[in-house]
Design an enzyme around this catalytic site. Structure first.
Site, PDB file in Angstrom:
ATOM      1  N   ASP A   6       9.174 -30.580  33.516  1.00 54.26           N
ATOM      2  CA  ASP A   6       9.919 -29.343  33.736  1.00 54.26           C
ATOM      3  C   ASP A   6       8.904 -28.210  33.787  1.00 54.26           C
ATOM      4  O   ASP A   6       8.364 -27.804  32.754  1.00 54.26           O
ATOM      5  CB  ASP A   6      10.929 -29.139  32.607  1.00 54.26           C
ATOM      6  CG  ASP A   6      11.639 -27.785  32.695  1.00 54.26           C
ATOM      7  OD1 ASP A   6      11.658 -27.195  33.785  1.00 54.26           O
ATOM      8  OD2 ASP A   6      12.170 -27.331  31.652  1.00 54.26           O
ATOM      9  N   ILE A   7       8.638 -27.699  34.988  1.00 52.96           N
ATOM     10  CA  ILE A   7       7.577 -26.717  35.197  1.00 52.96           C
ATOM     11  C   ILE A   7       8.196 -25.325  35.198  1.00 52.96           C
ATOM     12  O   ILE A   7       8.861 -24.916  36.158  1.00 52.96           O
ATOM     13  CB  ILE A   7       6.840 -26.984  36.525  1.00 52.96           C
ATOM     14  CG1 ILE A   7       6.317 -28.421  36.537  1.00 52.96           C
ATOM     15  CG2 ILE A   7       5.702 -25.994  36.727  1.00 52.96           C
ATOM     16  CD1 ILE A   7       5.944 -28.921  37.915  1.00 52.96           C
ATOM     17  N   GLY A   8       7.998 -24.601  34.095  1.00 59.72           N
ATOM     18  CA  GLY A   8       8.568 -23.269  33.953  1.00 59.72           C
ATOM     19  C   GLY A   8       7.510 -22.191  34.050  1.00 59.72           C
ATOM     20  O   GLY A   8       6.311 -22.464  34.090  1.00 59.72           O
ATOM     21  N   ASN A   9       7.945 -20.946  34.041  1.00 59.03           N
ATOM     22  CA  ASN A   9       7.030 -19.823  34.189  1.00 59.03           C
ATOM     23  C   ASN A   9       6.140 -19.618  32.970  1.00 59.03           C
ATOM     24  O   ASN A   9       5.011 -19.138  33.103  1.00 59.03           O
ATOM     25  CB  ASN A   9       7.819 -18.539  34.465  1.00 59.03           C
ATOM     26  CG  ASN A   9       8.374 -18.502  35.867  1.00 59.03           C
ATOM     27  OD1 ASN A   9       7.646 -18.346  36.826  1.00 59.03           O
ATOM     28  ND2 ASN A   9       9.679 -18.674  35.989  1.00 59.03           N
ATOM     29  N   THR A  10       6.639 -19.980  31.790  1.00 61.18           N
ATOM     30  CA  THR A  10       5.858 -19.800  30.563  1.00 61.18           C
ATOM     31  C   THR A  10       5.288 -21.114  30.059  1.00 61.18           C
ATOM     32  O   THR A  10       4.115 -21.181  29.663  1.00 61.18           O
ATOM     33  CB  THR A  10       6.734 -19.163  29.469  1.00 61.18           C
ATOM     34  OG1 THR A  10       7.241 -17.910  29.938  1.00 61.18           O
ATOM     35  CG2 THR A  10       5.924 -18.936  28.198  1.00 61.18           C
ATOM     36  N   ILE A  12       5.233 -25.641  30.436  1.00 63.04           N
ATOM     37  CA  ILE A  12       5.519 -26.885  31.144  1.00 63.04           C
ATOM     38  C   ILE A  12       5.903 -27.912  30.092  1.00 63.04           C
ATOM     39  O   ILE A  12       5.135 -28.171  29.164  1.00 63.04           O
ATOM     40  CB  ILE A  12       4.294 -27.365  31.946  1.00 63.04           C
ATOM     41  CG1 ILE A  12       3.943 -26.341  33.028  1.00 63.04           C
ATOM     42  CG2 ILE A  12       4.568 -28.732  32.574  1.00 63.04           C
ATOM     43  CD1 ILE A  12       2.583 -26.529  33.623  1.00 63.04           C
ATOM     44  N   ASP A 115      15.947 -26.107  37.794  1.00 57.84           N
ATOM     45  CA  ASP A 115      16.158 -26.380  36.372  1.00 57.84           C
ATOM     46  C   ASP A 115      17.577 -26.055  35.945  1.00 57.84           C
ATOM     47  O   ASP A 115      18.131 -26.698  35.047  1.00 57.84           O
ATOM     48  CB  ASP A 115      15.146 -25.613  35.519  1.00 57.84           C
ATOM     49  CG  ASP A 115      15.181 -24.107  35.754  1.00 57.84           C
ATOM     50  OD1 ASP A 115      15.571 -23.678  36.855  1.00 57.84           O
ATOM     51  OD2 ASP A 115      14.794 -23.357  34.841  1.00 57.84           O
ATOM     52  N   ARG A 116      18.215 -25.075  36.606  1.00 57.16           N
ATOM     53  CA  ARG A 116      19.590 -24.712  36.255  1.00 57.16           C
ATOM     54  C   ARG A 116      20.553 -25.836  36.625  1.00 57.16           C
ATOM     55  O   ARG A 116      21.493 -26.137  35.883  1.00 57.16           O
ATOM     56  CB  ARG A 116      19.980 -23.410  36.954  1.00 57.16           C
ATOM     57  CG  ARG A 116      19.105 -22.240  36.552  1.00 57.16           C
ATOM     58  CD  ARG A 116      19.391 -20.974  37.345  1.00 57.16           C
ATOM     59  NE  ARG A 116      20.663 -20.376  36.957  1.00 57.16           N
ATOM     60  CZ  ARG A 116      21.133 -19.245  37.486  1.00 57.16           C
ATOM     61  NH1 ARG A 116      20.439 -18.626  38.430  1.00 57.16           N
ATOM     62  NH2 ARG A 116      22.287 -18.750  37.082  1.00 57.16           N
TER      63      ARG A 116
END
Length: 263
Positions: A6-10, A12, A115-116
C-alpha cells in the site's frame, strides 16, 4: 506467499500473507511500515524489502504473488520494477479493469484513489454494509459503501498530523506537542490548549462527519477505522465498530483472490 503493498503519500505499508492452512486469512503473517521517499530508486526499495523479510524468518523466493495499490503515481512504476526484479512476480496493480467487487458511483470513477476502493472491498467483505471507512493518514478520508457494494463517495480532510504541522508553521509562538488527550477540553496552558483543539476538536469533527454519513446511508452503518491515529480518535469518540490496522492489506488480499484465484 502474497506480498501486499500500500503505497501512500507518507508511508508505504508492506504485508506478507502466508499460505499455511489455519492462519487468519486476512491478518498478515508479518507487516512493516516505511517512510515514503519519492527520490528512492527501485533498487533501493527492492534491497530494503529483501532485507526485511529475513528478519521475520521469511525468504523473498517464497513470494508467489504481489498485489499493490498506489496513491503516489511517481512510485507505481518503481514498485512494479521491484516486484518483477526482486520477487520475480508481475504485480496485480489495483486500478481500472481490476475486479474489486465494488460498483463505483463517483461522478468520475477514475478520480477515486485505489486505496479507497481497496478499503471499501475489505470493509464490505469482512463486516458487511452499509459501511463507513475512516482512513487516518496524510489526509483523513471518509468513504461510504452501501450494503449492495455501491461505493457512493466520501470526504477528505487534512490528516491530524498535517493539520498540526500547518498550525505550527503559521503561528511562530506555538510549539510542537504530543498528540494525546488533555485533562480537560478547556486548556489552562498552551500545551493543553493545543492538545484540546487537535485531539478533542479533531475527534468531534470525525464524530460529526460519521453521523452525517450514517444518516445519508439510511442508518445502521458499520463504522471502521484504519491508519496511524485511529486508536487515539477511537478512544475519544466511541463510534467505531472496528479498528483494523490492516484493512488495506486485507483488501489487497481479497482483490487478489478475486482476480487471480477466481474466488
Amino acid at each position: 506467499m502474497l506480498l501486499a503493498l500500500d503505497i501512500g503519500n507518507t508511508n508505504i505499508k508492506i504485508g506478507v500473507y502466508s499460505d499455511e492452512p489455519g492462519d487468519d486469512p486476512y491478518t498478515p503473517a508479518a507487516s512493516w511500515r516505511i517512510n515514503t521517499e519519492r527520490g528512492r530508486t527501485a533498487d533501493e526499495y527492492g534491497l530494503m524489502m529483501s532485507n526485511m523479510l529475513p528478519t521475520r524468518g521469511l525468504d523473498a523466493r517464497e513470494v508467489s504473488a504481489v498485489a499493490m495499490c498506489s496513491g503516489v503515481p511517481s512510485l507505481t512504476a518503481a514498485f512494479v520494477e521491484v516486484s518483477e526484479s526482486y520477487f520475480k512476480q508481475s504485480p496485480l496493480v489495483v486500478g481500472a479493469g481490476v475486479k474489486t467487487g465494488i460498483k463505483i458511483l463517483y461522478d468520475n470513477p477514475r478520480d477515486v484513489g485505489a486505496d479507497r476502493i481497496v478499503d471499501a472491498a475489505a470493509a464490505l467483505t469482512l463486516y458487511g454494509g452499509p459501511a463507513i471507512v475512516v482512513d487516518f493518514g496524510t489526509g483523513t478520508v471518509f468513504d461510504a459503501t452501501t450494503k449492495d457494494g455501491e461505493y457512493l463517495g466520501g470526504a477528505i480532510a487534512p490528516g491530524i498530523h498535517v493539520a498540526a504541522g500547518a498550525l505550527y508553521q503559521a503561528a511562530s509562538q506555538l510549539r510542537h506537542v504530543e498528540l494525546e488527550r488533555p485533562s480537560s477540553a478547556i486548556g489552562r496552558n498552551t500545551i493543553h490548549a493545543l492538545q484540546s483543539g487537535l485531539v478533542l476538536g479533531y475527534a468531534e469533527m470525525v464524530k460529526g462527519m460519521v453521523a452525517r454519513f450514517d444518516r445519508e446511508l439510511g442508518g445502521g452503518s458499520k463504522v471502521i477505522a484504519t491508519g496511524g491515529p485511529a486508536h487515539l480518535i477511537a478512544e475519544e469518540t466511541g463510534i467505531f465498530d472496528v479498528v483494523n490496522d490492516n484493512l488495506t492489506m486485507a483488501g489487497l488480499k481479497i482483490i487478489h483472490e478475486m482476480n487471480v484465484l477466481g474466488r
